[in-house]
Motif scaffolding. Structure first.
Motif, PDB file in Angstrom:
ATOM      1  N   ARG A  29      -4.142 -29.962  -0.102  1.00  0.00           N
ATOM      2  CA  ARG A  29      -5.160 -28.936  -0.346  1.00  0.00           C
ATOM      3  C   ARG A  29      -6.328 -29.081   0.615  1.00  0.00           C
ATOM      4  NH1 ARG A  29      -9.271 -29.961  -5.047  1.00  0.00           N
ATOM      5  NH2 ARG A  29      -9.886 -31.389  -3.371  1.00  0.00           N
ATOM      6  N   ASN A  30      -6.812 -30.304   0.787  1.00  0.00           N
ATOM      7  CA  ASN A  30      -7.959 -30.525   1.668  1.00  0.00           C
ATOM      8  C   ASN A  30      -7.647 -30.117   3.104  1.00  0.00           C
ATOM      9  OD1 ASN A  30      -9.270 -31.525  -0.559  1.00  0.00           O
ATOM     10  ND2 ASN A  30      -9.069 -33.669   0.010  1.00  0.00           N
ATOM     11  N   SER A  31      -6.414 -30.375   3.542  1.00  0.00           N
ATOM     12  CA  SER A  31      -6.032 -29.979   4.897  1.00  0.00           C
ATOM     13  C   SER A  31      -5.930 -28.465   5.015  1.00  0.00           C
ATOM     14  CB  SER A  31      -4.699 -30.632   5.282  1.00  0.00           C
ATOM     15  OG  SER A  31      -4.825 -32.040   5.353  1.00  0.00           O
ATOM     16  N   LEU A  32      -5.367 -27.812   3.997  1.00  0.00           N
ATOM     17  CA  LEU A  32      -5.232 -26.356   4.030  1.00  0.00           C
ATOM     18  C   LEU A  32      -6.588 -25.676   4.136  1.00  0.00           C
ATOM     19  CD1 LEU A  32      -2.482 -25.259   1.464  1.00  0.00           C
ATOM     20  CD2 LEU A  32      -2.619 -24.631   3.873  1.00  0.00           C
ATOM     21  N   PHE A  33      -7.518 -26.076   3.290  1.00  0.00           N
ATOM     22  CA  PHE A  33      -8.807 -25.411   3.259  1.00  0.00           C
ATOM     23  C   PHE A  33      -9.769 -25.934   4.322  1.00  0.00           C
ATOM     24  CE2 PHE A  33      -7.303 -24.315  -0.976  1.00  0.00           C
ATOM     25  CZ  PHE A  33      -7.774 -23.017  -1.134  1.00  0.00           C
ATOM     26  N   GLY A  34      -9.778 -27.252   4.535  1.00  0.00           N
ATOM     27  CA  GLY A  34     -10.773 -27.845   5.419  1.00  0.00           C
ATOM     28  C   GLY A  34     -10.301 -28.184   6.809  1.00  0.00           C
ATOM     29  N   GLY A  35      -8.989 -28.270   7.006  1.00  0.00           N
ATOM     30  CA  GLY A  35      -8.460 -28.600   8.319  1.00  0.00           C
ATOM     31  C   GLY A  35      -8.153 -30.080   8.470  1.00  0.00           C
ATOM     32  N   ALA A  36      -7.333 -30.378   9.440  1.00  0.00           N
ATOM     33  CA  ALA A  36      -6.964 -31.754   9.735  1.00  0.00           C
ATOM     34  C   ALA A  36      -7.878 -32.308  10.821  1.00  0.00           C
ATOM     35  CB  ALA A  36      -5.507 -31.820  10.186  1.00  0.00           C
ATOM     36  N   ILE A  37      -7.877 -33.628  10.945  1.00  0.00           N
ATOM     37  CA  ILE A  37      -8.725 -34.292  11.938  1.00  0.00           C
ATOM     38  C   ILE A  37      -8.325 -33.842  13.343  1.00  0.00           C
ATOM     39  CG2 ILE A  37      -9.317 -36.533  12.945  1.00  0.00           C
ATOM     40  CD1 ILE A  37      -8.931 -37.754  10.186  1.00  0.00           C
ATOM     41  N   ASP A  67     -24.188 -22.748   6.901  1.00  0.00           N
ATOM     42  CA  ASP A  67     -23.755 -23.552   5.760  1.00  0.00           C
ATOM     43  C   ASP A  67     -22.578 -24.452   6.090  1.00  0.00           C
ATOM     44  OD1 ASP A  67     -23.822 -24.120   2.819  1.00  0.00           O
ATOM     45  OD2 ASP A  67     -21.829 -23.210   2.903  1.00  0.00           O
ATOM     46  N   ASP A  68     -21.720 -24.055   7.024  1.00  0.00           N
ATOM     47  CA  ASP A  68     -20.503 -24.829   7.292  1.00  0.00           C
ATOM     48  C   ASP A  68     -20.090 -24.637   8.743  1.00  0.00           C
ATOM     49  OD1 ASP A  68     -18.199 -26.295   7.088  1.00  0.00           O
ATOM     50  OD2 ASP A  68     -17.228 -25.021   5.593  1.00  0.00           O
ATOM     51  N   ILE A  69     -19.968 -25.742   9.490  1.00  0.00           N
ATOM     52  CA  ILE A  69     -19.622 -25.662  10.909  1.00  0.00           C
ATOM     53  C   ILE A  69     -18.124 -25.842  11.155  1.00  0.00           C
ATOM     54  CG2 ILE A  69     -21.898 -26.429  11.673  1.00  0.00           C
ATOM     55  CD1 ILE A  69     -20.646 -29.205  12.172  1.00  0.00           C
ATOM     56  N   ARG A  70     -17.343 -26.092  10.114  1.00  0.00           N
ATOM     57  CA  ARG A  70     -15.901 -26.256  10.308  1.00  0.00           C
ATOM     58  C   ARG A  70     -15.305 -24.956  10.855  1.00  0.00           C
ATOM     59  NH1 ARG A  70     -13.956 -27.976   4.485  1.00  0.00           N
ATOM     60  NH2 ARG A  70     -15.310 -26.178   4.070  1.00  0.00           N
ATOM     61  N   PRO A 119     -17.044 -26.106  -0.481  1.00  0.00           N
ATOM     62  CA  PRO A 119     -16.263 -27.293  -0.828  1.00  0.00           C
ATOM     63  C   PRO A 119     -15.821 -28.052   0.421  1.00  0.00           C
ATOM     64  CG  PRO A 119     -15.253 -25.292  -1.722  1.00  0.00           C
ATOM     65  CD  PRO A 119     -16.423 -24.866  -0.923  1.00  0.00           C
ATOM     66  N   GLY A 120     -16.279 -29.287   0.552  1.00  0.00           N
ATOM     67  CA  GLY A 120     -15.945 -30.084   1.723  1.00  0.00           C
ATOM     68  C   GLY A 120     -16.633 -29.631   2.987  1.00  0.00           C
ATOM     69  N   GLY A 121     -17.605 -28.719   2.870  1.00  0.00           N
ATOM     70  CA  GLY A 121     -18.265 -28.151   4.028  1.00  0.00           C
ATOM     71  C   GLY A 121     -19.186 -29.123   4.746  1.00  0.00           C
ATOM     72  N   ILE A 122     -19.542 -28.775   5.978  1.00  0.00           N
ATOM     73  CA  ILE A 122     -20.443 -29.583   6.811  1.00  0.00           C
ATOM     74  C   ILE A 122     -21.529 -28.656   7.334  1.00  0.00           C
ATOM     75  CG2 ILE A 122     -20.649 -31.106   8.801  1.00  0.00           C
ATOM     76  CD1 ILE A 122     -17.614 -31.571   8.606  1.00  0.00           C
ATOM     77  N   SER A 123     -22.736 -28.793   6.827  1.00  0.00           N
ATOM     78  CA  SER A 123     -23.822 -27.934   7.300  1.00  0.00           C
ATOM     79  C   SER A 123     -24.245 -28.358   8.707  1.00  0.00           C
ATOM     80  CB  SER A 123     -25.008 -28.005   6.345  1.00  0.00           C
ATOM     81  OG  SER A 123     -25.534 -29.324   6.289  1.00  0.00           O
ATOM     82  N   GLY A 124     -24.794 -27.412   9.471  1.00  0.00           N
ATOM     83  CA  GLY A 124     -25.200 -27.751  10.825  1.00  0.00           C
ATOM     84  C   GLY A 124     -25.799 -26.575  11.568  1.00  0.00           C
TER      85      GLY A 124
END
Length: 464
Positions: free
Chosen positions: A133-141, A168-171, A217-222
Motif C-alpha cells: 500500500r505504501n508503495s502504491l500511494f507514496g512510491g518506492a525509493i 503540502d507534499d513534494i512527492r 498520508p505519508g506526505g513530505i511538505s516542502g
C-alpha cells in the motif's frame, strides 16, 4: 536439528502440517494491495538494489512503403528500436517473532502453538500488505512518486510574485524521466512542467521542510522552486499544484484539491448548498475510462478497487448506485457489503486504506482503482536455501518463511516461532505508452491506477 528435539505434544502438529496450514490460511485469508503486484525473483548476490528495464512498443505504421525506394537489401526501410524505461527495486528483510514457553503454558501448549502460527500469519499478511500500500500511494525509493505523487496544494499563499511556492507534499515532483527512460532528479537542466492554479511553470528544484507538516498520508511538505515567477493569483492558499506527468486523482464534483471537498449541507463557491462530496458511480466510471484509455490490463476481468467502509457507505447512498440496484436489495452487495463486482470494478473493502485528518469539512478517504502490473513485488530468490541449515522447521509459503526453532535456551523451555520475508516493491512506469502508440493515452508516468479522494459517510449521513 531433528523434529525429535521438539516436545512430544507438538511433533504431530508439525508432522501433519497443521502449523503450516494455520500460517498459510492466515497469510492468504484476505485480498489486499499485494494482490495487484506482479511477482519477480530478485537474484542472489547482486546487492540490495536492482535496476530493471521495461521495453516500450513501436509506433504503428500508417505510411505505405515507397515502391521507388524498394531496392537494395533494406527494401527502402530504416531499422527502428523500441523505447525503454527503467525502475529500481530495493530489497530489505522483514519479520517478526513470538516465544512459547512450554513449561509455563502447561497443557495448553499445543493450542497456543497453533494460535501463534495463525497470529504470525496475520501479522505477515498485514505487514506485506501495508508495504505494498505504501508503495502504491507514496512510491518506492528512488522512483517518480506513487499514485498520490505530483498532485498537491499550496499551503502558504504568495504575497507577491516569486519563484518559490510552499506545498503540502513534494512527492512526485522530485524526479523526472529523461529521454533514455532513466529516473533523474529535477534540476535546471531537467525541469518539470507543473500547473500552479491556472498557470503553467517549469519546476527546477525541490526541497523538503526541516520539519514535516504535511497533512497527506505519508506526505513530505516542502518548497517548489520554478524558473520564473509564479503569479499571486495562481499561488493562492489551497490552489492546486499538479505535475504534467502526475497520475490521475479524481474527486467528486470536480473538486481541485482535498481542501475543496465539501460536506453535506455546505455551500460551494456559488453559494449553492451541496449534498456532500462522497464516492459516486460517476467518479468510479471516470477512473475506469482513464484506465481503459491507457489500455491498462484488468485483473481477472475487472479492475481492483480498494476502499474503506466509510467510502463504500457513501457509494451505497449514491443515487446512481441505488438506481442500478433498484429491486436488488436481496443481492450480496446489499446484504453483506463484501467483495463484489460492478461496472468492470471489483470492490474490495479494506481497513488499510490511507486516512487523512479533516481539513475543515471532514476526514478525507482515498480509494485506489488498479489494473494488472500496477506494482511489482521482488522476492529474494534464495530465501528457502538461506534457511536450509537452520535448526528447526522451515515452511516456505507464498514467498514468506515460517521458521519454528526448538528450545535452545539453557533450561530448554522456549520455542521460537517467526516469519521472515526478504523483498521489496517497485512502481513500474508506462511513459513509453504515449499518444503515438495509444492515441487515448495520458502523459502520466504511472498509468495503471487512479486514486479517488472523497469524504466518508457515516451511519447518520454526516462526515466522519
Amino acid at each position: 536439528m531433528a523434529i525429535a528435539d521438539f516436545p512430544a505434544a507438538l511433533q504431530p502438529i508439525i508432522q501433519q502440517g497443521f502449523l503450516a496450514r494455520a500460517f498459510e490460511a492466515s497469510l492468504e485469508s484476505k485480498l489486499g494491495f499485494r494482490s495487484v503486484a506482479d511477482r519477480m525473483d530478485f537474484p542472489a548476490r547482486i546487492g540490495q538494489t536492482i535496476t530493471d528495464t521495461r521495453r516500450g512498443l513501436l509506433a504503428p505504421v500508417e505510411t505505405p512503403l515507397n515502391p521507388a525506394a524498394n531496392s537494395n537489401f533494406d527494401n527502402g526501410m530504416s531499422p527502428t528500436e523500441w523505447s525503454v524505461e527503467q525502475y529500481t527495486l530495493e530489497i530489505a528483510q522483514f519479520g517478526n517473532t513470538m516465544d512459547l514457553n512450554q513449561v509455563t503454558e502447561g497443557v495448553g501448549i499445543a493450542n497456543q502453538f497453533v494460535e501463534n502460527a495463525q497470529v504470525l500469519g496475520i501479522n505477515a499478511r498485514q505487514s506485506l500488505d501495508r508495504l505494498a500500500r505504501n508503495s502504491l500511494f507514496g512510491g518506492a525509493i528512488g522512483g517518480v512518486g506513487g499514485y498520490l505523487g505530483g498532485n498537491t496544494r499550496v499551503t502558504t499563499a504568495l504575497a507577491a510574485a516569486g519563484t518559490t511556492v510552499q506545498v503540502d507534499d513534494i512527492r512526485g515532483f522530485q524526479r523526472v524521466m529523461n529521454s533514455m527512460g532513466q529516473v533523474i532528479p529535477v534540476s535546471a537542466t531537467s525541469g518539470m512542467t507543473v500547473t500552479v492554479g491556472s498557470g503553467s511553470y517549469t519546476l527546477v528544484n525541490v526541497a523538503a521542510d526541516a520539519t514535516n507538516v504535511s497533512k497527506a498520508p505519508g506526505g513530505i511538505s516542502g518548497t517548489l522552486t520554478f524558473s520564473e515567477n509564479v503569479a499571486t493569483t495562481d499561488a493562492a492558499l489551497n490552489a492546486a499544484v499538479v505535475a504534467a506527468t502526475a497520475p490521475l486523482v479524481l474527486r467528486p464534483n470536480g473538486r481541485a484539491t482535498t481542501a475543496g471537498l465539501l460536506a453535506s449541507g455546505s455551500k460551494d463557491a456559488n453559494g449553492n448548498v451541496v449534498t456532500g462530496d462522497y464516492l459516486t458511480i460517476d467518479t468510479m466510471l471516470g477512473a475506469v475510462a482513464a484506465l481503459r484509455n491507457n489500455n491498462v490490463p484488468t485483473i481477472g476481468g475487472c479492475f481492483n478497487c480498494f476502499l474503506d467502509n466509510s467510502q463504500l457507505l457513501g457509494l451505497f447512498r449514491d443515487p446512481d448506485f441505488k438506481l442500478l440496484y433498484r429491486g436488488q436489495y436481496g443481492s450480496d452487495e446489499y446484504r453483506t457489503g463484501q467483495v463484489f463486482e460492478l461496472l468492470g470494478i471489483r470492490f474490495i473493502p479494506t481497513t488499510e486504506a490511507p486516512q487523512q485528518a479533516s481539513l475543515g469539512q471532514g476526514q478525507i478517504h482515498r480509494a485506489i482503482i488498479c489494473g494488472a502490473g500496477a506494482l511489482i513485488e521482488g522476492d529474494y530468490a534464495n530465501m528457502a536455501q538461506a534457511y536450509a541449515d537452520l535448526p528447526g522447521e522451515v515452511e516456505h509459503i507464498d514467498d514468506v518463511l515460517m521458521v519454528t526453532r526448538p528450545p535452545l535456551d539453557r533450561l530448554g523451555q522456549i520455542i521460537a516461532q517467526s516469519w521472515s520475508w526478504i523483498g521489496g516493491f517497485a512502481l513500474p512506469t508506462d511513459l513509453t505508452a504515449n499518444t503515438t502508440i495509444i492515441p487515448t493515452a495520458t502523459n502520466s508516468y504511472l498509468k495503471r491506477g487512479v486514486v479517488i479522494e472523497s469524504l466518508g459517510a457515516t451511519s447518520l449521513g454526516a462526515t466522519a
